[in-house]
Design an enzyme around this catalytic site. Structure first.
Site, PDB file in Angstrom:
ATOM      1  N   HIS A  41       0.826  -1.203   0.000  1.00 31.14           N
ATOM      2  CA  HIS A  41       0.000   0.000   0.000  1.00 31.14           C
ATOM      3  C   HIS A  41       0.865   1.259   0.000  1.00 31.14           C
ATOM      4  O   HIS A  41       1.541   1.544   0.985  1.00 31.14           O
ATOM      5  CB  HIS A  41      -0.882  -0.044   1.265  1.00 31.14           C
ATOM      6  CG  HIS A  41      -1.871   1.052   1.374  1.00 31.14           C
ATOM      7  ND1 HIS A  41      -1.833   1.994   2.362  1.00 31.14           N
ATOM      8  CD2 HIS A  41      -2.947   1.363   0.609  1.00 31.14           C
ATOM      9  CE1 HIS A  41      -2.846   2.825   2.230  1.00 31.14           C
ATOM     10  NE2 HIS A  41      -3.534   2.471   1.169  1.00 31.14           N
ATOM     11  N   HIS A  83      -1.268  10.266  -2.932  1.00 29.65           N
ATOM     12  CA  HIS A  83      -2.517   9.810  -2.319  1.00 29.65           C
ATOM     13  C   HIS A  83      -3.510  10.937  -2.074  1.00 29.65           C
ATOM     14  O   HIS A  83      -4.661  10.869  -2.485  1.00 29.65           O
ATOM     15  CB  HIS A  83      -2.257   9.081  -0.995  1.00 29.65           C
ATOM     16  CG  HIS A  83      -3.537   8.708  -0.320  1.00 29.65           C
ATOM     17  ND1 HIS A  83      -4.160   9.522   0.613  1.00 29.65           N
ATOM     18  CD2 HIS A  83      -4.360   7.644  -0.477  1.00 29.65           C
ATOM     19  CE1 HIS A  83      -5.289   8.963   1.006  1.00 29.65           C
ATOM     20  NE2 HIS A  83      -5.434   7.821   0.362  1.00 29.65           N
TER      21      HIS A  83
HETATM   22  O1  G3P Z   1      -6.590   1.470  -2.610  1.00 33.39           O
HETATM   23  C1  G3P Z   1      -6.886   0.743  -1.466  1.00 33.39           C
HETATM   24  C2  G3P Z   1      -6.761   1.696  -0.358  1.00 33.39           C
HETATM   25  O2  G3P Z   1      -5.546   2.333  -0.638  1.00 33.39           O
HETATM   26  C3  G3P Z   1      -7.874   2.666  -0.352  1.00 33.39           C
HETATM   27  O3  G3P Z   1      -7.647   3.639   0.558  1.00 33.39           O
HETATM   28  O4  G3P Z   1      -7.299   5.993   0.941  1.00 33.39           O
HETATM   29  O5  G3P Z   1      -5.415   4.439   1.188  1.00 33.39           O
HETATM   30  O6  G3P Z   1      -6.263   5.009  -1.058  1.00 33.39           O
HETATM   31  P1  G3P Z   1      -6.602   4.814   0.394  1.00 33.39           P
HETATM   32 CA    CA Z   2      -5.192   3.615  -2.670  1.00 37.88          CA
END
Ligand code: G3P
Ligand code: CA
Length: 355
Positions: A41, A83
């Protein structure tokens, strides 16, 4: 080795659960997606500044299956990984461009984005994990992340790409297709997974790249899965957002099922639901990976990739609930949990990479 461990683990499951696990393994195999999938992530973002070369190199060298990124587009049309919709949290934009510090990423040219320091904030936020080499790290383009994914002799992670704030960048889906095609990434089954919270963007991705697996990200709240309680966080009296989210439930089972059907209608092969973390924190959300939810998803032919889980207690919980993959900031921890331990640890890899 991975397959061997998984087969033995399957023998320990009750029969109904075993049948579901076999069913979902077959779903994943059909899409050439590893199961369980280790999805880094924003890179290995616990140990290095998110979405930078340090985080993606570390995730690749640890052996993650996918490098996850949030795709946005610069003012002059270059695809970049950031992000948040603004740059304040993860860069020195407030010092470099004070008058535009609250402007969206799409208001900056790629040269301006590249001029930002996207690493030093991490050293200040996490002094216990700070490294001199993180200072001055740059925001990356999609092409640079593809270079990282292709740049190791043995480790070849895929890319798990989210269209973030797609309404700020109309046409970003077509631009993404053009870059992936130019680099030959559309010819490799399972090497790219596309994701979005935005159903319209997912539909556009499907129109442009029908052969590429897609995942609808799930969220409870206004405009998404309707919650049982209409209370806002402010009205709830909860002490923090994580506690508030942990109490959120879909209005009823039919409402959850409706979103699985939306996913299928948009061309998705899976969903990306949120998880509640045992320890809470800023990435702890509603529990949308309850066993009945995962079973229903599998029965509809959908894989389940949960976001974002970092601790062993939560890996065990979501795996027992039946998920097929995990977005994690701590790829190394998850790989160890899945009996795929990296040869070198996080610190050794970062040092070897010059950070
Ligand atoms: O993309 C999966 C997860 O990353 C969604 O949440 O806010 O971290 O992009 P976010
Ligand atoms: Ca994401």
């Amino acid at each position: 080795m991975q397959g061997f461990c998984k087969r033995w683990a399957l023998l320990l499951l009750p029969l109904a659960t075993l049948a579901e696990a076999v069913q979902s393994s077959e779903l994943a195999a059909r899409q050439s997606i590893p199961s369980p999938a280790v999805i880094a992530h924003r890179g290995a973002s616990f140990d290095a500044p998110e979405s930078t070369a340090a985080a993606y190199l570390l995730a690749r060298d640890l052996g993650a299956d996918y490098l996850e990124l949030d795709l946005q587009r610069s003012k002059d049309g270059v695809l970049v990984a950031v992000h948040d919709d603004t740059l304040q949290r993860t860069s020195d934009v407030a010092q470099r461009f004070p008058e535009r510090k609250d402007s969206p990423v799409s208001a900056f040219t790629v040269a301006e984005l590249k001029s930002l320091d996207a690493g030093s904030w991490f050293n200040q936020a996490h002094p216990e994990r700070a490294r001199e080499g993180f200072k001055g790290l740059q925001i990356l383009t999609l092409d640079e992340i593809m270079d990282i994914a292709e740049g190791h002799p043995d480790k070849r992670p895929g890319l798990y790409i989210e269209t973030k704030e797609p309404t700020f960048s109309p046409g970003i889906e077509a631009d993404l297709k053009a870059r992936l095609r130019a680099r030959g990434w559309l010819d490799k089954p399972g090497r790219v997974v596309l994701q979005s919270f935005d159903r319209n963007s997912l539909t556009l991705l499907h129109q442009h790249m029908p052969q590429v697996p897609k995942v609808l990200l799930l969220w409870i709240g206004k405009g998404y899965i309707e919650p049982a309680s209409g209370q806002s966080f402010a009205e709830s009296g909860e002490r923090d957002k994580a506690a508030f989210y942990a109490r959120q439930q879909p209005k009823d089972n039919a409402e959850f099922e409706r979103w699985l059907d939306y996913a299928k209608d948009a061309g998705a092969i899976g969903t990306g639901p949120s998880a509640t973390r045992t320890a809470g924190g800023s990435q702890s959300y509603a529990d949308l990976v309850q066993p009945w939810m995962n079973k229903l998803s599998h029965d509809k032919g959908l894989l389940v990739h949960v976001y974002t889980v970092d601790e062993t207690v939560d890996f065990a919980k979501v795996m027992a609930a039946g998920v097929d993959g995990i977005f994690t900031n701590r790829s190394a921890q998850l790989l160890r949990y899945l009996s795929r331990p990296p040869a070198l640890n996080e610190a050794q890899i970062l040092t070897a990479s010059g950070y």
